[in-house]
Design a protein around this motif. Sequence first.
Motif, PDB file in Angstrom:
ATOM      1  N   LEU A   1       0.823  -1.199   0.000  1.00 40.97           N
ATOM      2  CA  LEU A   1       0.000   0.000   0.000  1.00 40.97           C
ATOM      3  C   LEU A   1       0.866   1.261   0.000  1.00 40.97           C
ATOM      4  O   LEU A   1       0.561   2.243  -0.663  1.00 40.97           O
ATOM      5  CB  LEU A   1      -0.933   0.003   1.212  1.00 40.97           C
ATOM      6  CG  LEU A   1      -2.072  -1.015   1.138  1.00 40.97           C
ATOM      7  CD1 LEU A   1      -2.909  -0.953   2.400  1.00 40.97           C
ATOM      8  CD2 LEU A   1      -2.962  -0.770  -0.070  1.00 40.97           C
ATOM      9  N   LEU A   2       1.958   1.218   0.745  1.00 42.24           N
ATOM     10  CA  LEU A   2       2.854   2.368   0.778  1.00 42.24           C
ATOM     11  C   LEU A   2       3.450   2.633  -0.596  1.00 42.24           C
ATOM     12  O   LEU A   2       3.664   3.783  -0.994  1.00 42.24           O
ATOM     13  CB  LEU A   2       3.981   2.130   1.790  1.00 42.24           C
ATOM     14  CG  LEU A   2       3.604   2.208   3.268  1.00 42.24           C
ATOM     15  CD1 LEU A   2       4.829   1.927   4.117  1.00 42.24           C
ATOM     16  CD2 LEU A   2       3.025   3.564   3.615  1.00 42.24           C
ATOM     17  N   LEU A   3       3.706   1.553  -1.334  1.00 45.10           N
ATOM     18  CA  LEU A   3       4.327   1.700  -2.646  1.00 45.10           C
ATOM     19  C   LEU A   3       3.424   2.407  -3.634  1.00 45.10           C
ATOM     20  O   LEU A   3       3.878   2.933  -4.645  1.00 45.10           O
ATOM     21  CB  LEU A   3       4.704   0.319  -3.206  1.00 45.10           C
ATOM     22  CG  LEU A   3       5.755  -0.452  -2.413  1.00 45.10           C
ATOM     23  CD1 LEU A   3       6.079  -1.751  -3.109  1.00 45.10           C
ATOM     24  CD2 LEU A   3       7.003   0.378  -2.216  1.00 45.10           C
ATOM     25  N   THR A   4       2.119   2.419  -3.370  1.00 44.17           N
ATOM     26  CA  THR A   4       1.199   3.060  -4.304  1.00 44.17           C
ATOM     27  C   THR A   4       1.165   4.569  -4.126  1.00 44.17           C
ATOM     28  O   THR A   4       0.627   5.276  -4.970  1.00 44.17           O
ATOM     29  CB  THR A   4      -0.236   2.524  -4.116  1.00 44.17           C
ATOM     30  OG1 THR A   4      -0.719   2.923  -2.823  1.00 44.17           O
ATOM     31  CG2 THR A   4      -0.257   1.019  -4.224  1.00 44.17           C
TER      32      THR A   4
ATOM     33  N   TYR B   1       0.144  -6.937 -10.589  1.00 41.11           N
ATOM     34  CA  TYR B   1       0.267  -5.925  -9.543  1.00 41.11           C
ATOM     35  C   TYR B   1       0.340  -4.532 -10.154  1.00 41.11           C
ATOM     36  O   TYR B   1       1.118  -4.280 -11.073  1.00 41.11           O
ATOM     37  CB  TYR B   1       1.535  -6.177  -8.709  1.00 41.11           C
ATOM     38  CG  TYR B   1       1.890  -5.010  -7.825  1.00 41.11           C
ATOM     39  CD1 TYR B   1       1.257  -4.824  -6.606  1.00 41.11           C
ATOM     40  CD2 TYR B   1       2.827  -4.063  -8.234  1.00 41.11           C
ATOM     41  CE1 TYR B   1       1.549  -3.733  -5.811  1.00 41.11           C
ATOM     42  CE2 TYR B   1       3.126  -2.964  -7.443  1.00 41.11           C
ATOM     43  CZ  TYR B   1       2.488  -2.809  -6.232  1.00 41.11           C
ATOM     44  OH  TYR B   1       2.764  -1.719  -5.452  1.00 41.11           O
ATOM     45  N   ASN B   2      -0.485  -3.631  -9.648  1.00 36.12           N
ATOM     46  CA  ASN B   2      -0.390  -2.208  -9.982  1.00 36.12           C
ATOM     47  C   ASN B   2      -1.088  -1.427  -8.881  1.00 36.12           C
ATOM     48  O   ASN B   2      -1.676  -2.025  -7.969  1.00 36.12           O
ATOM     49  CB  ASN B   2      -0.956  -1.916 -11.390  1.00 36.12           C
ATOM     50  CG  ASN B   2      -2.435  -2.208 -11.516  1.00 36.12           C
ATOM     51  OD1 ASN B   2      -3.234  -1.831 -10.661  1.00 36.12           O
ATOM     52  ND2 ASN B   2      -2.803  -2.889 -12.589  1.00 36.12           N
TER      53      ASN B   2
ATOM     54  N   LYS C   1       9.468   0.733 -13.439  1.00 42.64           N
ATOM     55  CA  LYS C   1      10.426   1.273 -12.484  1.00 42.64           C
ATOM     56  C   LYS C   1       9.919   1.221 -11.044  1.00 42.64           C
ATOM     57  O   LYS C   1      10.648   0.819 -10.133  1.00 42.64           O
ATOM     58  CB  LYS C   1      10.774   2.718 -12.855  1.00 42.64           C
ATOM     59  CG  LYS C   1      11.816   3.358 -11.945  1.00 42.64           C
ATOM     60  CD  LYS C   1      12.126   4.782 -12.399  1.00 42.64           C
ATOM     61  CE  LYS C   1      13.160   5.436 -11.480  1.00 42.64           C
ATOM     62  NZ  LYS C   1      13.450   6.833 -11.903  1.00 42.64           N
ATOM     63  N   GLU C   2       8.650   1.616 -10.838  1.00 45.23           N
ATOM     64  CA  GLU C   2       8.120   1.656  -9.475  1.00 45.23           C
ATOM     65  C   GLU C   2       8.077   0.277  -8.819  1.00 45.23           C
ATOM     66  O   GLU C   2       8.094   0.161  -7.598  1.00 45.23           O
ATOM     67  CB  GLU C   2       6.706   2.264  -9.484  1.00 45.23           C
ATOM     68  CG  GLU C   2       6.658   3.750  -9.793  1.00 45.23           C
ATOM     69  CD  GLU C   2       6.742   4.025 -11.288  1.00 45.23           C
ATOM     70  OE1 GLU C   2       6.785   3.050 -12.078  1.00 45.23           O
ATOM     71  OE2 GLU C   2       6.753   5.215 -11.660  1.00 45.23           O
ATOM     72  N   ASN C   3       8.015  -0.788  -9.611  1.00 49.32           N
ATOM     73  CA  ASN C   3       7.949  -2.131  -9.045  1.00 49.32           C
ATOM     74  C   ASN C   3       9.278  -2.587  -8.449  1.00 49.32           C
ATOM     75  O   ASN C   3       9.355  -3.643  -7.813  1.00 49.32           O
ATOM     76  CB  ASN C   3       7.486  -3.130 -10.106  1.00 49.32           C
ATOM     77  CG  ASN C   3       6.019  -2.950 -10.441  1.00 49.32           C
ATOM     78  OD1 ASN C   3       5.293  -2.246  -9.742  1.00 49.32           O
ATOM     79  ND2 ASN C   3       5.575  -3.581 -11.514  1.00 49.32           N
TER      80      ASN C   3
ATOM     81  N   VAL D   1       9.024  -3.364  -4.809  1.00 47.44           N
ATOM     82  CA  VAL D   1       8.487  -4.682  -4.459  1.00 47.44           C
ATOM     83  C   VAL D   1       9.600  -5.725  -4.527  1.00 47.44           C
ATOM     84  O   VAL D   1       9.736  -6.579  -3.651  1.00 47.44           O
ATOM     85  CB  VAL D   1       7.338  -5.072  -5.412  1.00 47.44           C
ATOM     86  CG1 VAL D   1       6.810  -6.457  -5.070  1.00 47.44           C
ATOM     87  CG2 VAL D   1       6.217  -4.043  -5.342  1.00 47.44           C
ATOM     88  N   ILE D   2      10.399  -5.636  -5.586  1.00 43.77           N
ATOM     89  CA  ILE D   2      11.487  -6.601  -5.777  1.00 43.77           C
ATOM     90  C   ILE D   2      12.514  -6.488  -4.658  1.00 43.77           C
ATOM     91  O   ILE D   2      12.967  -7.495  -4.097  1.00 43.77           O
ATOM     92  CB  ILE D   2      12.147  -6.370  -7.152  1.00 43.77           C
ATOM     93  CG1 ILE D   2      11.126  -6.663  -8.263  1.00 43.77           C
ATOM     94  CG2 ILE D   2      13.395  -7.243  -7.325  1.00 43.77           C
ATOM     95  CD1 ILE D   2      11.522  -6.151  -9.634  1.00 43.77           C
ATOM     96  N   SER D   3      12.875  -5.270  -4.284  1.00 44.72           N
ATOM     97  CA  SER D   3      13.868  -5.079  -3.224  1.00 44.72           C
ATOM     98  C   SER D   3      13.332  -5.502  -1.865  1.00 44.72           C
ATOM     99  O   SER D   3      14.112  -5.873  -0.985  1.00 44.72           O
ATOM    100  CB  SER D   3      14.318  -3.613  -3.174  1.00 44.72           C
ATOM    101  OG  SER D   3      13.236  -2.762  -2.853  1.00 44.72           O
ATOM    102  N   PHE D   4      12.016  -5.465  -1.671  1.00 42.48           N
ATOM    103  CA  PHE D   4      11.425  -5.928  -0.416  1.00 42.48           C
ATOM    104  C   PHE D   4      11.817  -7.376  -0.150  1.00 42.48           C
ATOM    105  O   PHE D   4      12.059  -7.771   0.988  1.00 42.48           O
ATOM    106  CB  PHE D   4       9.905  -5.789  -0.462  1.00 42.48           C
ATOM    107  CG  PHE D   4       9.205  -6.377   0.736  1.00 42.48           C
ATOM    108  CD1 PHE D   4       9.067  -5.647   1.909  1.00 42.48           C
ATOM    109  CD2 PHE D   4       8.697  -7.670   0.691  1.00 42.48           C
ATOM    110  CE1 PHE D   4       8.437  -6.199   3.020  1.00 42.48           C
ATOM    111  CE2 PHE D   4       8.065  -8.223   1.799  1.00 42.48           C
ATOM    112  CZ  PHE D   4       7.938  -7.479   2.968  1.00 42.48           C
TER     113      PHE D   4
END
Length: 273
Positions: free
Chosen positions: A13-16, A147-148, A203-205, A208-211
């Motif tokens: 949710l924070l990533l959005t 995911y978006n 790019k924004e994803n 998620v990958i680094s998480f």
Amino acid sequence: MGAPQSTWLFVLLLLTQGLPPRVAAEGPESSDGPSSGQEPVWLTDVPTAVEFIAAAEVAVIGFFQDLEIPAVSVFHSMVKQFQDVAFGVSTNSEVLTHYNITGNTISLFRLVDNEQLHLDSEGIENIDDTKLSRFIEINSLHLVTEYNPVTVIGLFNSLIPIHLLLMINKASPGYEENMQRYQKAAKQFRGKILFILVNSGVKENGKVISFFKLKESQLPALAIYQTLDDEWETLPIAEVSEEQVQNLCDGFLQGKRLRDNHESEERAQKVEL
């Protein structure tokens, strides 16, 4: 969910934040999915309605006692917009009773977790294209959901506590073949594991990958996550195979975790510090 919010879903949710407020949900299309007809299907009896819902990954049905209300035209306008969603209409009293409908209602049915979501009477009275489109976008979870910033809300509210993420660049060679195998594997775990696609080309994803402590050089990769206790595993792969996905999912469901490896890595990092 009855359990406390998980770290992973909170992070999603924070990533959005700061991303575009509306992104069309792009789920991989199934070959046996709904047709791209321009009109919803009329559901004239209970068996027809039951069969219609069972055959679709996502079905949106307008249960109307009055076809003259403004919501009906708004509902019809959605058919062209959502090509991968099955739309139906029913005015049959037995059908409405079967689904516990007591007034004009628009309902969304999800195959992935057998969820049935309703827009209440008050929502119907004030419905417009934007509100109904948003309702469908947020809640349209497929066997594989991309995911978006919009679908993350539906993922957050899913009844399924275990999520499997495939992190892959949609522009990479062999992507379509990998997705076909991933979708096929997803059917085996319907109702048990929620399958998610994360496009690493966006790019924004990268957050998620680094998480999951993964680097671009380790992709494509699978990450399986238990939202109730924040347990997770990652598996870098050369390509998706049904057997590989099945073994990872079966092992995770049976409690065969490699969490000790993560803990060892963390302890080693702390020692180094």
